[in-house]
Design a protein around this motif. Structure first.
Motif, short mmCIF file in Angstrom:
data_model
loop_
_atom_site.label_atom_id
_atom_site.label_comp_id
_atom_site.label_asym_id
_atom_site.label_seq_id
_atom_site.Cartn_x
_atom_site.Cartn_y
_atom_site.Cartn_z
N SER A 101 -8.54 -4.74 -7.84
CA SER A 101 -8.97 -3.99 -6.66
C SER A 101 -8.91 -4.92 -5.46
O SER A 101 -9.45 -6.02 -5.48
CB SER A 101 -10.41 -3.47 -6.85
OG SER A 101 -10.45 -2.54 -7.90
N SER A 151 -8.97 -5.57 -1.09
CA SER A 151 -9.37 -5.15 0.24
C SER A 151 -8.37 -5.71 1.24
O SER A 151 -8.22 -6.93 1.36
CB SER A 151 -10.79 -5.64 0.56
OG SER A 151 -11.15 -5.31 1.88
N ALA A 163 0.84 -1.19 0.00
CA ALA A 163 0.00 0.00 0.00
C ALA A 163 0.87 1.24 0.00
O ALA A 163 2.02 1.20 0.36
CB ALA A 163 -0.93 -0.01 1.19
N PHE A 164 0.32 2.33 -0.42
CA PHE A 164 1.10 3.51 -0.71
C PHE A 164 1.71 4.11 0.54
O PHE A 164 1.30 3.85 1.65
CB PHE A 164 0.21 4.53 -1.42
CG PHE A 164 0.95 5.61 -2.13
CD1 PHE A 164 0.55 6.92 -2.03
CD2 PHE A 164 2.05 5.30 -2.89
CE1 PHE A 164 1.24 7.91 -2.70
CE2 PHE A 164 2.74 6.27 -3.56
CZ PHE A 164 2.34 7.59 -3.47
N ALA A 186 -0.19 5.34 3.48
CA ALA A 186 -1.02 4.37 4.20
C ALA A 186 -0.20 3.44 5.07
O ALA A 186 -0.75 2.58 5.73
CB ALA A 186 -1.85 3.55 3.21
N GLU A 215 -4.23 -5.22 -13.31
CA GLU A 215 -4.75 -4.51 -12.15
C GLU A 215 -5.81 -5.31 -11.42
O GLU A 215 -6.57 -6.07 -12.05
CB GLU A 215 -5.36 -3.17 -12.58
CG GLU A 215 -4.35 -2.20 -13.18
CD GLU A 215 -5.02 -0.94 -13.69
OE1 GLU A 215 -6.12 -1.05 -14.26
OE2 GLU A 215 -4.46 0.14 -13.50
N VAL A 257 0.68 0.57 -6.68
CA VAL A 257 -0.46 0.79 -5.79
C VAL A 257 -1.08 2.12 -6.16
O VAL A 257 -0.40 3.14 -6.25
CB VAL A 257 -0.06 0.76 -4.30
CG1 VAL A 257 1.03 1.76 -3.98
CG2 VAL A 257 -1.27 1.02 -3.43
N ASP A 258 -2.36 2.06 -6.49
CA ASP A 258 -3.08 3.25 -6.93
C ASP A 258 -2.31 3.98 -8.03
O ASP A 258 -2.14 5.20 -8.02
CB ASP A 258 -3.35 4.19 -5.75
CG ASP A 258 -4.33 3.58 -4.77
OD1 ASP A 258 -5.12 2.70 -5.17
OD2 ASP A 258 -4.32 3.98 -3.59
N SER A 289 -9.01 -0.27 0.99
CA SER A 289 -9.13 -0.76 -0.38
C SER A 289 -8.10 -0.04 -1.25
O SER A 289 -7.94 1.17 -1.15
CB SER A 289 -10.54 -0.52 -0.92
OG SER A 289 -11.47 -1.27 -0.17
N ARG A 290 -7.44 -0.79 -2.10
CA ARG A 290 -6.43 -0.22 -2.99
C ARG A 290 -6.55 -0.85 -4.38
O ARG A 290 -7.00 -1.97 -4.54
CB ARG A 290 -5.01 -0.49 -2.46
CG ARG A 290 -4.66 0.24 -1.16
CD ARG A 290 -4.51 1.73 -1.37
NE ARG A 290 -4.07 2.38 -0.15
CZ ARG A 290 -4.88 2.81 0.80
NH1 ARG A 290 -6.18 2.61 0.69
NH2 ARG A 290 -4.39 3.42 1.86
N LYS A 291 -6.10 -0.11 -5.37
CA LYS A 291 -5.94 -0.66 -6.71
C LYS A 291 -4.48 -1.07 -6.85
O LYS A 291 -3.58 -0.24 -6.82
CB LYS A 291 -6.32 0.35 -7.79
CG LYS A 291 -6.20 -0.24 -9.21
CD LYS A 291 -6.76 0.70 -10.26
CE LYS A 291 -5.87 1.90 -10.48
NZ LYS A 291 -6.32 2.73 -11.63
N MET A 292 -4.26 -2.38 -6.97
CA MET A 292 -2.92 -2.93 -7.07
C MET A 292 -2.63 -3.33 -8.51
O MET A 292 -3.54 -3.67 -9.26
CB MET A 292 -2.78 -4.14 -6.16
CG MET A 292 -3.23 -3.90 -4.73
SD MET A 292 -2.28 -2.58 -3.93
CE MET A 292 -3.00 -2.65 -2.29
#
Length: 271
Positions: free
Chosen positions: A95, A97, A19-20, A23, A93, A53-54, A76-79
């Motif tokens: 999404s 959790s 995660a970024f 975060a 990509e 990430v995102d 929640s992240r877009k990986m």
């Protein structure tokens, strides 16, 4: 041109990538608001892969490379996985959790291929954060070798025959993930065979030490180095990563003479 693949279903509710930065937790907030996440590149023919990430690059990793666990806050992240190619980038990509109190592992698996034949994908593993009892090692196996079919994994004593041995794990094919099991922390031997075929050993670790209270992940990958073994094992204990080669893997040796006042030398080596 960019080839983009978006996956909306998961092997489980699993993490894809780190995660970024904003975060990230500090690692001391407790299980109620933190989780651990690591990433591993097990794609044998891809150039370095950017783990995103995102839409922001978090980690670039070469084949057989992995990270330690990073402490993150839930959300929640877009990986994504990104491969930069001349005129034809690949982006995958999902999404995700991310839940508190979990340890997530995201692995890039499959082959990049040619002419649109990519099987590169995200494989995710979700385990609870749980202490390993003293005197034991927690072990989990992942089948990430795309050209190897179903396999049996044996953990035995150094001199034990496979004749009467029972597989510790049976992985039915590529992308299969075993359950975690606790073994006595001792010197052991790992052998991998095709499923049901004890006579054909695909990989033999020789002596390997299972350390007390360690949570150890083994990733079965394609051997792209020397030797005849078709596979090797990546290891990751959440802090350090490495590779276990087949016990019969030869070494590559080069010899240089850089002494300015010596005549020509003959180098010999014993086998």
């Amino acid at each position: 041109m960019k080839r983009t693949f978006r996956a909306v279903t998961l092997t489980a509710v699993l993490a894809g990538m780190a995660a970024f930065m904003a975060a990230c937790g500090g690692g001391d907030g407790g299980l109620d608001n933190e989780l651990g996440l690591r990433v591993i590149n097990a794609s044998p023919d891809a150039p370095p892969i950017n783990f995103l990430v995102d839409d922001v690059v978090f980690f670039p990793l070469d084949y057989k490379s992995g990270t330690r666990f990073t402490f993150l806050t839930p959300g929640s992240r877009k990986m994504g996985l990104e491969v930069i190619l001349p005129g034809d980038d690949v982006l995958i990509e999902e999404s995700m959790s991310l839940r508190a109190g979990r340890e997530y592992t995201t692995i890039a698996v499959g082959k990049l291929g040619e002419n649109g034949s990519s099987t590169l994908q995200i494989l995710n593993i979700d385990n609870p954060i749980a202490a390993v009892p003293v005197g034991t090692t927690r072990v989990q196996f992942v089948h990430a070798a795309p050209d190897t079919t179903a396999i049996d994994v044996y953990l035995t004593g150094l001199t034990d025959s496979l004749d009467a041995a029972t597989p510790a794990y049976s992985l039915t094919g590529f992308r299969q993930v075993s359950a975690q099991q606790d073994f006595l922390a001792e010197t052991s031997r790992i052998r991998v065979t095709p499923a049901g075929d004890k006579a054909t050993v695909l990989f033999d670790s020789g002596a390997i030490t299972l350390r007390s209270t360690i949570n150890l992940l083994f990733v079965v990958v394609t051997n792209t180095g020397t030797g005849t073994a078709p596979i090797s094992l990546l290891t990751n204990d959440g802090t350090f990563g490495g590779e276990v080669l087949d016990v019969a893997t030869p070494a590559d040796v080069r010899v240089y003479n850089v002494s300015p006042d010596l005549p020509a030398l003959t180098a010999t080596a014993e086998r």
